[in-house]
Write a protein that holds these residues in place. Structure first.
Motif, PDB file in Angstrom:
ATOM      1  N   ALA A  21       0.759  -1.323  -0.078  1.00 16.63           N
ATOM      2  CA  ALA A  21       0.055   0.564   0.179  1.00 16.63           C
ATOM      3  C   ALA A  21       0.883   1.456  -0.041  1.00 16.63           C
ATOM      4  N   THR A  92       0.391   0.638  13.582  1.00 18.70           N
ATOM      5  CA  THR A  92      -0.430   2.096  12.959  1.00 18.70           C
ATOM      6  C   THR A  92      -0.474   3.092  12.960  1.00 18.70           C
ATOM      7  N   TYR A 313      -1.856  -6.291   7.974  1.00 20.42           N
ATOM      8  CA  TYR A 313      -2.708  -5.968   9.088  1.00 20.42           C
ATOM      9  C   TYR A 313      -3.011  -6.706  10.135  1.00 20.42           C
ATOM     10  N   GLY A 403      -4.969  -9.976   7.905  1.00 11.03           N
ATOM     11  CA  GLY A 403      -5.386  -8.798   6.758  1.00 11.03           C
ATOM     12  C   GLY A 403      -4.584  -9.623   5.295  1.00 11.03           C
ATOM     13  N   TRP A 404      -5.102 -10.854   5.343  1.00 10.02           N
ATOM     14  CA  TRP A 404      -4.732 -11.443   3.931  1.00 10.02           C
ATOM     15  C   TRP A 404      -5.601 -10.576   2.943  1.00 10.02           C
ATOM     16  N   ASP A 405      -6.311 -10.894   2.303  1.00 11.18           N
ATOM     17  CA  ASP A 405      -7.472 -10.245   1.433  1.00 11.18           C
ATOM     18  C   ASP A 405      -6.823  -8.629   0.744  1.00 11.18           C
ATOM     19  N   LYS A 406      -6.477  -8.544   2.548  1.00  8.77           N
ATOM     20  CA  LYS A 406      -6.308  -6.530   1.917  1.00  8.77           C
ATOM     21  C   LYS A 406      -4.852  -6.545   1.254  1.00  8.77           C
ATOM     22  N   PHE A 407      -3.716  -7.260   1.990  1.00  6.64           N
ATOM     23  CA  PHE A 407      -2.768  -7.743   1.959  1.00  6.64           C
ATOM     24  C   PHE A 407      -2.208  -7.920   0.199  1.00  6.64           C
ATOM     25  N   ALA A 409      -5.261  -7.696  -2.012  1.00 10.06           N
ATOM     26  CA  ALA A 409      -5.471  -6.284  -2.790  1.00 10.06           C
ATOM     27  C   ALA A 409      -4.362  -5.520  -2.854  1.00 10.06           C
ATOM     28  N   ASP A 410      -3.550  -4.734  -2.139  1.00 11.65           N
ATOM     29  CA  ASP A 410      -2.655  -4.298  -2.102  1.00 11.65           C
ATOM     30  C   ASP A 410      -1.532  -4.517  -3.688  1.00 11.65           C
TER      31      ASP A 410
END
Length: 459
Positions: A21, A92, A313, A403-407, A409-410
């Motif tokens: 990100a 964070t 995340y 947060g695998w999905d977010k990772f 998607a980044d």
């Protein structure tokens, strides 16, 4: 080295790593623009405040065992809150450089106190001054109840001087060993007589127990106070040299380079100990980006944990488990081994620690089971193992959610597996790592394997 590789290295050393990100936001910047961005993100001071109330042991009635037990329990809860609160802040907050330097000063001014309130107060002194005026920070640290208590200056009185604080001020905080005499320690201790704190945790200069006699310190004679001693120590360039050596080992390379450190010390000394200026000098120096200075430092346990938290995340269903990870890996925040702090470098790794370090990423990312070895506190065992039985090992599920999905998607579309590995790892990709990349059937499995390699332990 390309600008993007320099930026990746910058974020590894001036923060806790560059996530995908972050990469989207900086990939078109020059290294100069990225350096400016790092400082701008850390310009504001946001204190750490998980501890909302001061616990005063003086209010506990003597002989009241239940009241004492309750006080100790509340104190322990605050210690956990403080520790977890700082990990969450590092994981964070956008102020990566300020937090990374707060971690440096936390070790430079290593201190232990039973009072979580005093610990929080000292930590916020480090944070407020992390990129500012070293003299201001040194003075505020010297007047903090945490340090005054830890190094016994509360007991430092005329006719009965206590030398603990005076000695460590010179040996560990300023000029370093070999640049003062035993007589300087004695005279300095006299100058700091009367420095203490009251029941509210505020600094007080107790004139009635201050030694007002003539003192000879570093070749000068006068009716010196603690402030005078601090000023004279900063007048010695050995102080700039000593601190810059530690900064170099923290940010650049465990093997000191005399020429580079001397250049840093010149900047630090001539700027009247402006921390931001010496950091800017380091980040803008060509040698900072040399191959010999990249991917060569061993991550401290906190760097390892925070880097995983930021990149993936990671959330903790039981945040208290963080302290047990810290203890197992050898770095519990607010609890340094001694006044010299954690030695770092190769000391982070021995045969048993390396095993745990290699397991930690996959455990955090896949909510695995870990056997915490060593000597955990009984209270830790209660929430980790679910019983109060005292033992030397506690098994627990990490209770984490990555947060695998977010990772995933980044990761920009079209990014190759090799490019993913190059982003995750600081060292150059070797034969073993490329074998992991080449045999991977899916990105998630490849990433899980890559963060469990020895290469991921370096930055």
């Amino acid at each position: 080295m390309s600008d993007i590789n320099k930026i990746k290295h910058l974020y590894a050393r001036a923060g806790f790593g560059l996530g995908f990100a972050d990469l989207k936001q900086v990939q078109n910047l020059t290294i100069g623009q990225a350096i400016d961005r790092v400082f701008q993100a850390s310009a504001a001071v946001k204190p750490l405040t998980p501890i909302a109330s001061y616990l005063d042991s003086n209010n506990v009635a003597k002989g009241d065992k239940m009241a004492k037990q309750q006080f100790l329990q509340e104190e322990r809860q605050q210690q956990v809150q403080l520790n977890v609160g700082w990990i969450e802040k590092m994981s964070t907050d956008d102020s990566q450089l300020r937090e990374k330097m707060t971690l440096f000063w936390h070790n430079h001014f290593a201190c232990r106190t039973r009072s979580p309130w005093y610990s929080q107060q000292l930590n916020n002194i480090h944070r407020a001054n992390a990129l500012g005026d070293f003299k201001v920070m040194l003075t505020q640290v010297s007047q903090s109840p945490a340090m005054l208590q830890f190094l016994n200056n509360q007991l430092n009185k005329k006719d009965h001087p206590n030398e603990n604080f005076a000695r460590e001020l010179m040996e560990l905080f300023t000029v370093g060993r070999g640049n003062y005499t035993e007589q300087d320690v004695k005279e300095s201790a006299r100058a700091f007589t009367g420095w203490g704190y009251n029941n509210l945790g505020n600094f007080v200069a107790r004139d009635g127990i201050h030694d007002t006699g003539q003192k000879t310190f570093l070749g000068k004679t006068g009716n010196f106070t603690g402030d005078d001693i601090i000023t004279m120590l900063l007048e010695r360039k050995e102080t700039a040299q000593f601190i810059c050596t530690k900064l170099y080992k923290y940010l650049v390379n465990e093997k000191p380079n005399a020429a580079n450190i001397n250049a840093m010390a010149d900047v630090f000394y001539t700027s009247n100990y402006n921390i931001q200026k010496v950091l800017s000098f380091v980040f803008k120096s060509d040698w900072f980006y040399n191959d010999s200075n990249t991917g060569n430092l061993i991550k401290a346990p906190v760097d390892l944990i925070v880097g995983l938290n930021r990149q993936f995340y990671v959330k903790y269903n039981n945040p208290s488990v963080l302290m047990q990870f810290e203890r197992t890996l050898g770095q519990v925040l607010f609890n340094p081994p001694n006044v010299a702090g954690w030695p770092g470098g190769q000391n982070w790794i021995d045969s048993s620690l390396l095993m745990y370090r290699l397991k930690t990423p996959s455990i955090l990312l896949n909510n695995g089971i870990i056997d915490f070895s060593g000597k955990p506190d009984p209270e830790d065992e209660v929430f980790l193992a679910g019983n109060a039985k005292r033992s030397t090992t506690a098994s627990a599920q990490a209770q984490t959610v990555a947060g695998w999905d977010k990772f995933l998607a980044d990761i920009p579309a079209g990014t190759s597996k090799t490019q993913i590995a190059q982003t995750l790892l600081s060292p150059k990709l070797n034969t073993y790592v490329m074998a992991v990349v080449n045999r991977a059937n899916d990105v998630k499995g490849m990433v899980s394997e890559l963060v469990s390699t020895p290469e991921y332990q370096l930055y």
